[in-house]
Scaffold this motif. Structure first.
Motif, PDB file in Angstrom:
ATOM      1  N   UNK A  32     -57.517  35.943  30.801  1.00 13.97           N
ATOM      2  CA  UNK A  32     -58.930  36.002  30.410  1.00 13.97           C
ATOM      3  C   UNK A  32     -59.207  37.266  29.602  1.00 13.97           C
ATOM      4  N   UNK A  33     -58.674  38.395  30.045  1.00 11.68           N
ATOM      5  CA  UNK A  33     -58.876  39.651  29.315  1.00 11.68           C
ATOM      6  C   UNK A  33     -58.260  39.574  27.925  1.00 11.68           C
ATOM      7  N   UNK A  34     -57.050  39.024  27.859  1.00  8.01           N
ATOM      8  CA  UNK A  34     -56.341  38.921  26.584  1.00  8.01           C
ATOM      9  C   UNK A  34     -57.046  37.972  25.625  1.00  8.01           C
ATOM     10  N   UNK A  35     -57.317  36.761  26.083  1.00 10.34           N
ATOM     11  CA  UNK A  35     -57.884  35.750  25.191  1.00 10.34           C
ATOM     12  C   UNK A  35     -59.335  36.041  24.830  1.00 10.34           C
ATOM     13  N   UNK A  36     -60.083  36.613  25.759  1.00  8.73           N
ATOM     14  CA  UNK A  36     -61.478  36.942  25.459  1.00  8.73           C
ATOM     15  C   UNK A  36     -61.550  38.038  24.393  1.00  8.73           C
ATOM     16  N   UNK A  37     -60.703  39.054  24.527  1.00  9.52           N
ATOM     17  CA  UNK A  37     -60.669  40.127  23.529  1.00  9.52           C
ATOM     18  C   UNK A  37     -60.216  39.599  22.176  1.00  9.52           C
ATOM     19  N   UNK A  38     -59.177  38.762  22.187  1.00  5.36           N
ATOM     20  CA  UNK A  38     -58.677  38.175  20.951  1.00  5.36           C
ATOM     21  C   UNK A  38     -59.740  37.296  20.303  1.00  5.36           C
ATOM     22  N   UNK A  39     -60.435  36.511  21.111  1.00  4.88           N
ATOM     23  CA  UNK A  39     -61.511  35.646  20.604  1.00  4.88           C
ATOM     24  C   UNK A  39     -62.611  36.474  19.958  1.00  4.88           C
ATOM     25  N   UNK A  40     -62.995  37.544  20.634  1.00 12.67           N
ATOM     26  CA  UNK A  40     -64.070  38.380  20.091  1.00 12.67           C
ATOM     27  C   UNK A  40     -63.661  39.021  18.764  1.00 12.67           C
ATOM     28  N   UNK A  41     -62.448  39.547  18.699  1.00 12.38           N
ATOM     29  CA  UNK A  41     -61.985  40.176  17.461  1.00 12.38           C
ATOM     30  C   UNK A  41     -61.886  39.150  16.327  1.00 12.38           C
ATOM     31  N   UNK A  42     -61.417  37.955  16.663  1.00 14.59           N
ATOM     32  CA  UNK A  42     -61.247  36.909  15.651  1.00 14.59           C
ATOM     33  C   UNK A  42     -62.592  36.389  15.161  1.00 14.59           C
ATOM     34  N   UNK A  43     -63.455  36.050  16.069  1.00 15.62           N
ATOM     35  CA  UNK A  43     -64.706  35.384  15.706  1.00 15.62           C
ATOM     36  C   UNK A  43     -65.751  36.340  15.136  1.00 15.62           C
ATOM     37  N   UNK A  44     -65.572  37.625  15.350  1.00 14.32           N
ATOM     38  CA  UNK A  44     -66.503  38.593  14.773  1.00 14.32           C
ATOM     39  C   UNK A  44     -66.098  38.991  13.354  1.00 14.32           C
ATOM     40  N   UNK A  45     -64.972  38.466  12.901  1.00 18.11           N
ATOM     41  CA  UNK A  45     -64.514  38.758  11.544  1.00 18.11           C
ATOM     42  C   UNK A  45     -65.195  37.816  10.567  1.00 18.11           C
ATOM     43  N   UNK A  46     -65.922  38.369   9.638  1.00 17.30           N
ATOM     44  CA  UNK A  46     -66.612  37.558   8.635  1.00 17.30           C
ATOM     45  C   UNK A  46     -65.946  37.730   7.279  1.00 17.30           C
ATOM     46  N   UNK A  47     -65.997  36.708   6.440  1.00 15.31           N
ATOM     47  CA  UNK A  47     -65.365  36.804   5.107  1.00 15.31           C
ATOM     48  C   UNK A  47     -65.893  37.996   4.324  1.00 15.31           C
ATOM     49  N   UNK A  48     -64.984  38.727   3.684  1.00 15.27           N
ATOM     50  CA  UNK A  48     -65.386  39.919   2.931  1.00 15.27           C
ATOM     51  C   UNK A  48     -65.154  39.723   1.440  1.00 15.27           C
ATOM     52  N   UNK A  49     -64.744  38.535   1.051  1.00 14.42           N
ATOM     53  CA  UNK A  49     -64.436  38.279  -0.358  1.00 14.42           C
ATOM     54  C   UNK A  49     -64.743  36.821  -0.684  1.00 14.42           C
ATOM     55  N   UNK A  50     -64.986  36.560  -1.942  1.00 16.01           N
ATOM     56  CA  UNK A  50     -65.177  35.178  -2.377  1.00 16.01           C
ATOM     57  C   UNK A  50     -63.839  34.531  -2.734  1.00 16.01           C
ATOM     58  N   UNK A  51     -62.785  35.336  -2.803  1.00 16.73           N
ATOM     59  CA  UNK A  51     -61.464  34.813  -3.117  1.00 16.73           C
ATOM     60  C   UNK A  51     -60.854  34.162  -1.884  1.00 16.73           C
ATOM     61  N   UNK A  52     -60.393  32.928  -2.019  1.00 13.56           N
ATOM     62  CA  UNK A  52     -59.902  32.159  -0.874  1.00 13.56           C
ATOM     63  C   UNK A  52     -58.716  32.837  -0.199  1.00 13.56           C
ATOM     64  N   UNK A  53     -57.761  33.301  -0.981  1.00 10.98           N
ATOM     65  CA  UNK A  53     -56.576  33.935  -0.403  1.00 10.98           C
ATOM     66  C   UNK A  53     -56.953  35.219   0.335  1.00 10.98           C
ATOM     67  N   UNK A  54     -57.853  35.994  -0.242  1.00  9.06           N
ATOM     68  CA  UNK A  54     -58.275  37.238   0.403  1.00  9.06           C
ATOM     69  C   UNK A  54     -59.016  36.950   1.706  1.00  9.06           C
ATOM     70  N   UNK A  55     -59.876  35.929   1.717  1.00 10.83           N
ATOM     71  CA  UNK A  55     -60.620  35.582   2.933  1.00 10.83           C
ATOM     72  C   UNK A  55     -59.676  35.183   4.058  1.00 10.83           C
ATOM     73  N   UNK A  56     -58.731  34.316   3.725  1.00 15.43           N
ATOM     74  CA  UNK A  56     -57.810  33.843   4.754  1.00 15.43           C
ATOM     75  C   UNK A  56     -56.856  34.954   5.181  1.00 15.43           C
ATOM     76  N   UNK A  57     -56.394  35.750   4.227  1.00 16.96           N
ATOM     77  CA  UNK A  57     -55.516  36.874   4.565  1.00 16.96           C
ATOM     78  C   UNK A  57     -56.214  37.824   5.523  1.00 16.96           C
TER      79      UNK A  57
END
Length: 199
Positions: free
Chosen positions: A64-89
């Protein structure tokens, strides 16, 4: 009178979680015991039961500690570029960096979740589902004309991306952040070019 919580309770708990994850990964969940965890932690078996009533309770808190932290870090990441490769990278780099130092937790999650009570499985699978949904949404913005009306393709593409990054630790355990970012870009390019081929 209620028992007071020691000032270092949180630090000791974190030490137990980290050490136990390694013991579980090394020994296997079915063979590992609370006595082995206590010995690895440098504490008595009685002391570890002060923190966790059972091996299942300890396993759930690790995951729970591992996955909750990973989920929060992942889902709080918002796209910072309009370039598809940069967004996914960007999102894949965040995930790969979050994986660093968490090989044991990552290794035991598949077997471990299935061993826990259904209500706890539901919580952990919810963390995983949130991450899958977040990455799916990013892939959907990259190729909406291909993936919008084909949920099976979207899920398949999403899980394929996770497949490419989830086993990175197997051959590049000690990779630094730069190496992880390089691999994230490689996966992003493979994915974007591959998704276009699904048309």
């Amino acid at each position: 009178m209620a028992r007071t919580i020691a000032k270092d309770h949180g630090a000791k708990r974190d030490h137990i979680l980290k050490t136990a994850a390694q013991v579980f990964a090394d020994e296997g969940l079915s063979r590992a015991s609370m006595a082995q965890v206590a010995k690895a932690c440098g504490i008595s078996k009685a002391n570890i039961y002060h923190y966790y009533s059972s091996k299942d309770a300890l396993l759930f808190d690790i995951l729970d500690s591992y996955l909750r932290t990973l989920r929060d870090q992942t889902c709080e990441t918002t796209p910072v570029s309009t370039d598809a490769i940069e967004r996914l990278t960007n999102i894949l780099t965040v995930i790969l960096i979050a994986y660093k130092g968490m090989d044991a937790e990552h290794k035991i999650q598949t077997e471990g979740i299935a061993l826990l009570p259904l209500e706890q499985q539901k919580i952990l699978k919810g963390h995983q589902r949130d991450m899958v949904t977040h990455l799916s949404d990013i892939l959907l913005t990259i190729a909406p004309e291909i993936l919008q009306d084909d949920r099976a393709k979207l899920l398949g593409a999403t899980m394929s991306v996770f497949g490419m990054i989830n086993w990175f630790y197997m051959w590049n355990k000690d990779a630094d952040e730069a190496a992880r970012a390089d691999y994230a870009e490689l996966v992003a390019k493979l994915t974007i070019n591959g998704v276009q081929g699904l048309a």
